[in-house]
Design an enzyme around this catalytic site. Structure first.
Site, short mmCIF file in Angstrom:
data_model
loop_
_atom_site.label_atom_id
_atom_site.label_comp_id
_atom_site.label_asym_id
_atom_site.label_seq_id
_atom_site.Cartn_x
_atom_site.Cartn_y
_atom_site.Cartn_z
N ARG A 1 -12.01 46.95 -25.84
CA ARG A 1 -11.08 46.87 -26.98
C ARG A 1 -11.84 46.60 -28.29
NH1 ARG A 1 -7.96 42.30 -23.65
NH2 ARG A 1 -8.81 43.64 -22.04
N LYS B 1 -20.19 39.73 -15.14
CA LYS B 1 -19.39 40.08 -13.98
C LYS B 1 -20.08 39.58 -12.71
CE LYS B 1 -17.47 44.45 -15.77
NZ LYS B 1 -16.04 44.14 -15.71
N1 BES Z 1 -14.72 47.99 -17.85
C1 BES Z 1 -13.86 46.93 -17.52
C2 BES Z 1 -12.57 47.41 -16.87
C3 BES Z 1 -12.64 47.66 -15.40
C4 BES Z 1 -12.73 46.60 -14.52
C5 BES Z 1 -12.56 48.93 -14.91
C6 BES Z 1 -12.77 46.84 -13.17
C7 BES Z 1 -12.61 49.17 -13.56
C8 BES Z 1 -12.72 48.12 -12.68
C9 BES Z 1 -13.48 46.13 -18.76
O1 BES Z 1 -14.41 46.09 -19.76
C10 BES Z 1 -13.25 44.73 -18.31
O2 BES Z 1 -14.16 44.13 -17.81
N2 BES Z 1 -12.04 44.23 -18.51
C11 BES Z 1 -11.67 42.93 -18.09
C12 BES Z 1 -10.81 42.33 -19.17
C13 BES Z 1 -10.60 40.85 -19.03
C14 BES Z 1 -11.90 40.10 -19.20
C15 BES Z 1 -9.60 40.39 -20.04
C16 BES Z 1 -10.89 43.06 -16.78
O3 BES Z 1 -10.14 44.00 -16.61
O4 BES Z 1 -11.08 42.20 -15.92
ZN ZN Z 2 -15.89 44.56 -19.53
#
Ligand code: BES
Ligand code: ZN
Ligand code: ZN
Length: 490
Positions: free
Chosen positions: A334, A260
């Protein structure tokens, strides 16, 4: 944490306590006290009191309990008098009384459910996470007490069972990630249920391998802190239903090799909120003795980049036997949940509910106070929405559009975990992925399944109503309400 202690024997309108009185908004605001405070409409107007939600004002009245003056805190509840407006008004009041040791609520002709709302709102609204404050004065301050005229011991016991479960969930969410790695989380689960009717089983990485849990193992393999699965089960005699809860327990989500950006990583300690809410719910249901069996699965891993981390292009073999091509290691929730959903399915419960801070897309779609709900069964979706109405924790039901199936196709495995470059309906896409792991019941029909994406409401930047800053503990109160409604035969 700091959390008010509830008492039955506090004196209202005394010089020793603050009496909290809800005010209903309207053309002329109404003070909802059981006794006349001697403040008329004109005076309220001059004081600027409207009864609007969020408004508080301290006034002095002659004490009835002694010769002194009593402080009264007026707290606005808006134009409707209902459980949620009372909870919110009490939550705001609790924070306005930060400096006060004892608060007593006075609400005219209060129903038991209204007293419950006031006490719940007060305890939850006034919660603070102080464990990591350096200042001793903040950490060791005395515990404030609170009560409500007419509240019985039994009611206080009930409110304690619910609020302490929510606040425990919040504590876990608020704990820094290095102080709560998967093993620590498993230890907490073991400790909190010690001596209760709840059985806890911890699966370490060896057991996870023996059980073919390739999803959670894959996510955890890049970290020095190995993954865990924790199974908590409550099986009361005469249970009228069996619910399985599956919680996403990423104790820190760096994104893994699909790392990230710096700003998006801040706050990712909260990515175990789903698993924490599983513990909170089971704890409250067991404390309340509700005759519904619950099996909870906390799927725990730390998502880190390293030489041993899973790579984009890797293929994982999940517990179900289905294979997943990892196209983005940041779509890790997931990957741990799919194993949990398979494990939950194996016991053929009446319903599987998964709870996860799963997608940023849920926040884009619904904002930061509403849980995104996706399910495969209208009856159970309805039960969940009804419970959410009771708890005041907002949820919104969303579909899985059929065209999403196409986007799950992989050229090398049974499915991909994300479609690079395609961000549309990200919350629903994640749900479509999870749905593939929901097993069948004995008759060969899909087990009813409800997916709750709590990425938005799980953590709050600044307090509102009875939701204190930090981890919210949503949707623990909704899940308790759902389980209670099942016990009542709904
Ligand atoms: N933990 C995050 C979801 C999240 C992101 C919660 C921002 C709160 C704020 C999750 O694991 C994630 O990173 N999801 C990605 C999925 C994508 C890579 C398909 C997302 O939501 O960007
Ligand atoms: Zn994630
Ligand atoms: Zn995550």
């Amino acid at each position: 944490m700091t959390m008010a202690e509830l008492k039955t024997n506090l004196t209202q309108y005394s010089s020793e306590t603050v009496t909290v009185v809800p005010v209903l908004a309207g053309e002329t605001p109404t003070i909802l006290s059981s006794v006349d405070l001697g403040i008329d409409a004109q005076q309220l107007k001059r004081l600027g009191v409207t009864g609007e939600a969020g408004e508080t004002l301290r006034v002095l009245v002659a004490a009835s309990a002694d010769d002194g003056e009593a402080v009264v805190l007026l707290t606005g509840i808006g134009a409707e008098r209902d459980a949620e407006s009372l909870r919110r008004g009490a939550g705001v009041a609790a924070r306005a009384l930060d400096d006060v040791d004892a608060a007593v609520y006075d609400l005219a002709q209060a129903a038991e459910s209204e007293l419950e709302a006031l006490l719940t709102g007060h305890v939850l609204g006034g919660y603070r996470f102080t464990r990591f404050r350096g200042d001793d004065a903040t950490r060791d301050e005395s515990v404030p007490v609170a009560g409500a005229i007419g509240a019985s011991e039994a009611l206080i016991e009930r409110v304690n069972a619910i609020t302490s479960a929510v606040c425990m969930t919040r504590d876990l969410i608020n704990t820094p990630p290095s102080a709560l790695v998967p093993e620590d989380f498993a230890d907490v689960a073991t400790d909190i249920f010690d001596g209760t009717d709840v059985t806890v089983e911890v699966w370490d990485e060896q057991r996870l391998a023996d059980e073919n849990c390739g999803g959670v193992l894959g996510v955890g393999q890049g970290s020095d802190n190995p993954p865990r699965a924790v199974r908590v089960s409550y099986e009361p005699a005469g249970a009228v239903a069996h619910v399985a809860l599956v919680g996403k327990g990423i104790t820190f989500d760096s994104g893994g090799l699909s790392i990230k950006p710096a700003g998006s990583m801040v706050g990712m300690k909260f990515d175990m909120s789903g698993a924490a809410s599983v513990l909170g719910t089971v704890r409250a249901v067991a404390a309340l003795g509700i005759p519904v069996a619950i099996t909870g699965w906390c799927m725990l891993a730390e998502n880190m980049p390293s030489g041993s981390a899973i790579k984009p292009d890797d293929v994982l073999v999940t517990r179900s036997g289905k294979t997943v091509e990892v196209t983005n290691t940041d779509a890790e929730g997931r990957l741990v949940l799919c194993d949990g959903i398979t494990l939950a399915s194996e016991a053929a419960p009446d319903c599987i509910i998964d709870i996860a801070t799963l997608t940023g897309a849920a926040i884009v779609a619904l904002g930061d106070r509403t849980t995104g709900l996706v399910g495969n069964n209208d009856e159970w979706t309805g039960k969940m929405l009804a419970a959410s109405k009771l708890s005041g924790e907002a949820m919104w039901s969303m579909p899985i559009p059929e065209e999403i199936e196409e986007r799950l196709k992989s050229s090398v495995a049974d499915m991909v975990n994300s479609k690079p470059g395609d961000r549309s309906a990200g919350m629903l896409y994640a749900a479509a992925f999870l749905e593939r792991f929901v097993g069948d019941d004995d008759a060969g029909n899909p087990i009813p399944w409800v997916h709750l994406d709590i990425a938005g409401p799980s953590e709050v930047k600044s307090a509102y109503g009875y939701v204190a800053e930090g981890g919210s503990g949503i949707p623990v109160r909704t899940l308790i309400a759902l389980v209670e409604s099942l016990a009542e035969g709904n």
